[in-house]
Design a protein around this motif. Structure first.
Motif, PDB file in Angstrom:
ATOM      1  N   ASN B  82     -67.808  -3.674  13.078  1.00 43.79           N
ATOM      2  CA  ASN B  82     -69.232  -3.328  13.096  1.00 43.79           C
ATOM      3  C   ASN B  82     -70.084  -4.309  12.291  1.00 43.79           C
ATOM      4  OD1 ASN B  82     -69.136  -1.035  14.749  1.00 43.79           O
ATOM      5  ND2 ASN B  82     -68.477   0.255  13.039  1.00 43.79           N
ATOM      6  N   LEU B 131     -60.559   3.265  18.403  1.00 43.48           N
ATOM      7  CA  LEU B 131     -61.415   4.430  18.142  1.00 43.48           C
ATOM      8  C   LEU B 131     -62.783   3.995  17.594  1.00 43.48           C
ATOM      9  CD1 LEU B 131     -61.405   7.532  18.297  1.00 43.48           C
ATOM     10  CD2 LEU B 131     -60.637   7.564  15.926  1.00 43.48           C
ATOM     11  N   ALA B 132     -62.800   2.894  16.865  1.00 44.54           N
ATOM     12  CA  ALA B 132     -64.074   2.404  16.327  1.00 44.54           C
ATOM     13  C   ALA B 132     -64.950   1.828  17.429  1.00 44.54           C
ATOM     14  CB  ALA B 132     -63.816   1.339  15.256  1.00 44.54           C
ATOM     15  N   ARG B 133     -64.347   1.071  18.327  1.00 41.47           N
ATOM     16  CA  ARG B 133     -65.133   0.309  19.286  1.00 41.47           C
ATOM     17  C   ARG B 133     -65.250   0.927  20.659  1.00 41.47           C
ATOM     18  NH1 ARG B 133     -63.454  -5.809  17.822  1.00 41.47           N
ATOM     19  NH2 ARG B 133     -61.382  -5.073  18.274  1.00 41.47           N
ATOM     20  N   PRO B 135     -64.367   4.436  21.570  1.00 45.56           N
ATOM     21  CA  PRO B 135     -63.769   5.748  21.277  1.00 45.56           C
ATOM     22  C   PRO B 135     -63.425   6.525  22.538  1.00 45.56           C
ATOM     23  CG  PRO B 135     -66.107   5.730  20.717  1.00 45.56           C
ATOM     24  CD  PRO B 135     -65.716   4.308  20.998  1.00 45.56           C
ATOM     25  N   GLN B 136     -64.164   6.262  23.613  1.00 45.31           N
ATOM     26  CA  GLN B 136     -63.928   6.991  24.860  1.00 45.31           C
ATOM     27  C   GLN B 136     -62.569   6.644  25.467  1.00 45.31           C
ATOM     28  OE1 GLN B 136     -66.133   4.616  24.350  1.00 45.31           O
ATOM     29  NE2 GLN B 136     -66.213   3.187  26.067  1.00 45.31           N
ATOM     30  N   CYS B 137     -61.945   5.560  25.013  1.00 46.97           N
ATOM     31  CA  CYS B 137     -60.644   5.161  25.561  1.00 46.97           C
ATOM     32  C   CYS B 137     -59.480   5.696  24.738  1.00 46.97           C
ATOM     33  CB  CYS B 137     -60.555   3.640  25.639  1.00 46.97           C
ATOM     34  SG  CYS B 137     -61.781   2.950  26.761  1.00 46.97           S
ATOM     35  N   PHE B 138     -59.747   6.273  23.575  1.00 49.82           N
ATOM     36  CA  PHE B 138     -58.680   6.841  22.752  1.00 49.82           C
ATOM     37  C   PHE B 138     -58.025   7.987  23.507  1.00 49.82           C
ATOM     38  CE2 PHE B 138     -56.962   9.867  19.742  1.00 49.82           C
ATOM     39  CZ  PHE B 138     -56.307   9.062  18.821  1.00 49.82           C
ATOM     40  N   ALA B 167     -67.476   4.878  10.760  1.00 53.84           N
ATOM     41  CA  ALA B 167     -68.445   4.674  11.856  1.00 53.84           C
ATOM     42  C   ALA B 167     -69.812   5.179  11.385  1.00 53.84           C
ATOM     43  CB  ALA B 167     -68.004   5.406  13.117  1.00 53.84           C
TER      44      ALA B 167
END
Lengths: 196, 196, 196, 196, 196, 196
Positions: B82, B131-133, B135-138, B167
């Motif tokens: 970030n 999860l940071a970048r 998160p929808q793919c976790f 975050a």
């Protein structure tokens, strides 16, 4: 924790290198106190080594409209955009030294937008970052922006060419998993006193 | 070069703060030797300050299956994603100290893939970065990956929750243009000798 | 079609929870008519639960320069950017209710640029989306933009802090595969008649 | 809050339209109870209108190896990836109706990965999303993946062609700022009772 | 080197096709001298074939405020953004022919920003590229930009609709691994002499 | 249509150049029949010119484990990823010539995934594209992939170094708005007959 080697490719012995390559390495060792790993990692291909450092000298070592600190800012910011550990660590040290500012290497590497920079320096890095990351978007409006901040067209060429050279450099470092020397991390962390 | 202030929002005077907020600040000052700016910058909203540090304590200060160094790795890697200058600089210092490794803060910040890490640590950071970048793919496959590296499900919650908390933290730092204290940059740059 | 559970982590029984946690859950149940799953999913870590809802109350439940509907717009838009099913569904319901507009939840979730919004609301969401997705690009120009639309600096802090809190919230929901209660989907789909 | 019009382009009067176009509009009105705005917005160019709905009929209205609900899943997921308010709202309604599941429209629109789907449906949407967002990456391995989930090659064509058609559709909706009819938002929010 | 077939799906024999489909194919063969593969690849689904070419004719074959060369510029630039080999190669040929400029096909395909274009053409392609790649960002400001360059609102519809149609077209080509005919590569590489 | 100049920077006259630079230019002119613009555009900085072409010769002109055509594939694919008109047009011509395949230049430039390539060539370009676009993701697994396709570690270095050099080259071309010579577009468009 594993300690990684200085390269994922074979590293030649100094004694097996051509004379001029050895001489270049000796020179930097005398000046710096140690041999930066980039010299050892690239030496396995002497012709590429010679071209690489000739290019480096033409852009970084020679005098130009940009100060030494400004050049290192470009290197650090664009190498951070490419997450190049070698170049950020080694040139972060040089940026601290040339700017005599122990904070600037980390600031520029992490986020140049929030670093302690003048508007001129900020504009220079904005354009360098664009050329590093989206070179296809670079255009005459970027040149105009730099001219408006007092840069000359020759300065623009320097800014662009340094960015371009480290686009190459960063990729050679990623290709070879080039490891920065431990010495770089701590260099320039205390500001020099002003003589008087 | 302009030196930026510690916040783009107003910073309250210590004497004007509620007693418990002042007490918390005094505590950290005694422990650290200075007041990290995050305490001063967030104090203008005492309720948010209290919730922020209660959350921090629940995740970072308490004992858990993750070591102190592992927690700081997560903070440094995801905050670097970030480009959060405050968190990378402050927690980079803590990572150097807790790992007793003066190189690790910079390595993890620049590119965790090339840092001197164990496979377990690398797996932990790969998942935290996702999860940071994105998160929808976790998903459950990420949980499985961590379990396969010896983490428990409680450890997975810790890894995820620390990532989630920073975050928030990173965005508060960007919102307020939070400046790291100069002291952090140089902390932990010399490894402690092993006693004995 | 598989019906997924409310969390991929264990969910404690109400009777096993600390008294204050149970009280908080009872309170929301009385007010809402059911227990939103976020309370059950986070309760397994009482300290984190307390900090989470203390933070939530400080930002969302308290009075401020932003209306209740404006706050929910921020939550819905930024949670949609993170594809967070729980937060979009639950807060979409709240947005429909607080705005008394049965279309607005879906409109803001799908594309805030084409939603039925005032220029002030649009500007607010543009900045919140930037802080949610590219927090490193947030800067003083964004603050200026909001001030130009009539927001105060305290409002800017609220907009930023709510965005930051849901950056955390969304990631906790992704971490735990948190499932929204079925009740939320249909709430607020009929506008209330104006009394009088 | 401003209420936006149904199109940013001129919308013809029904009486001024060619007979066959009017007939098509009358047909849908009888079936649906209202005229979906897409018919009114596209009618200004009768030849494009005819081709658009001929294509739509060939892919969506005709019988095929995909169920009506599966087709609508593809439309909703890929239209959400393009943030197309018209298509997500209108086809979200159809998905709720055809699946007889009042939750599925929102779930698929927000994040198909966490929707209540079978592995076959999930695989179908993963491939459709790739073709929608990174069509250049679609390849024979995606076809294999679908065949492994029981789809035929004709089904693969359907999945791809529906995705392709809504890539067009979404862009026509963005071009014209096409507004979904208010009716769609609430349709299918209560499951039908099973007869018998 | 492997020579790939014209489609990854079955291609019907001409004699097995419906009469009108065969007639359309015969027509293009007479005009072009060969049958462009898109006709053969799509013919396996006659209804889709008919709708596809009806749409194509409505947008590309009919007279409009855009010149033939301008239409092909849109096709080439947006198809290159989608890395669609069929459309870039086939329409690159048409662009060379209609512009009577043997360089323009490649220039527009590689980087429309550096092509030999007028400001009007550049503006047209900037907007088309936005609608192709980030359709959710298209808005009234893009329409204004085009009007300022002398386009009418009908031209704007054409620009948008052609972009939308090739968003479909490119995805059909990726779906079927559609191979461009060898003939297209060399067409229009020599400028026609001006008569007189 | 505007015809753009060969550079946005000043271009020196041949007679004003240092002797060795002039000799290099004369050499290429004799071999190629014209002076490729890159020589004229870079000549304004003789030291950079010398380093650039020394590097080029070390990587491209010398014999190595990669064929001439393979080297040009790398140049064309990665330069297309950077939308570099000069390098795609000039090296597309060389690729057509060295492969004796008039289609391959355009195929590789538009989408290397759908080009007529062997699995070995495809693997080579997949890795080169990763190093060009996401150099931070390059790792030992990419090296392994190449070794599995029969490349040696020296070949891997060549693949990486050529990619790195054109990362520089592309950025110099964007910096100077370098225009490809018209001659390149048509070169190699007819396959040579096999002697016999």
């Amino acid at each position: 924790m594993a300690r990684l080697p200085i390269s994922s490719f074979s590293v030649p012995k100094l004694k097996d290198l051509p004379k001029d390559v050895r001489a270049r390495i000796k020179l930097v060792q005398e000046k710096t106190g140690f041999v930066p790993n980039v010299f050892l990692v690239l030496a396995r291909r002497p012709d590429e080594f010679r071209a690489f450092f000739a290019y480096y000298d033409a852009l970084i070592s020679k005098e130009s409209g940009l100060s030494k600190a400004e050049k290192e800012m470009i290197v650090v910011a664009t190498s951070a955009a490419n997450q190049c550990t070698y170049c950020v660590v080694a040139h972060g040290a040089l940026l601290r030294i040339f700017s005599n500012n122990p904070l600037l290497g980390d600031q520029v590497a992490i986020n140049h937008r929030t670093a302690d920079l003048s508007p001129r320096e900020r504009a220079m890095l904005d354009v360098a970052m664009k050329l590093a990351r989206e070179p296809q978007c670079f255009g005459e409006d970027d040149v105009e922006e730099l001219l408006a901040h007092g840069f000359t067209r020759e300065d623009v060429w320097d800014i662009g060419a340094i960015t371009a050279f480290f686009a190459l450099s960063n990729r050679m470092a990623h290709l070879s998993a080039m490891r920065p020397n431990d010495e770089f991390y701590a260099m320039g962390r205390t500001p020099r006193k002003k003589s008087g």
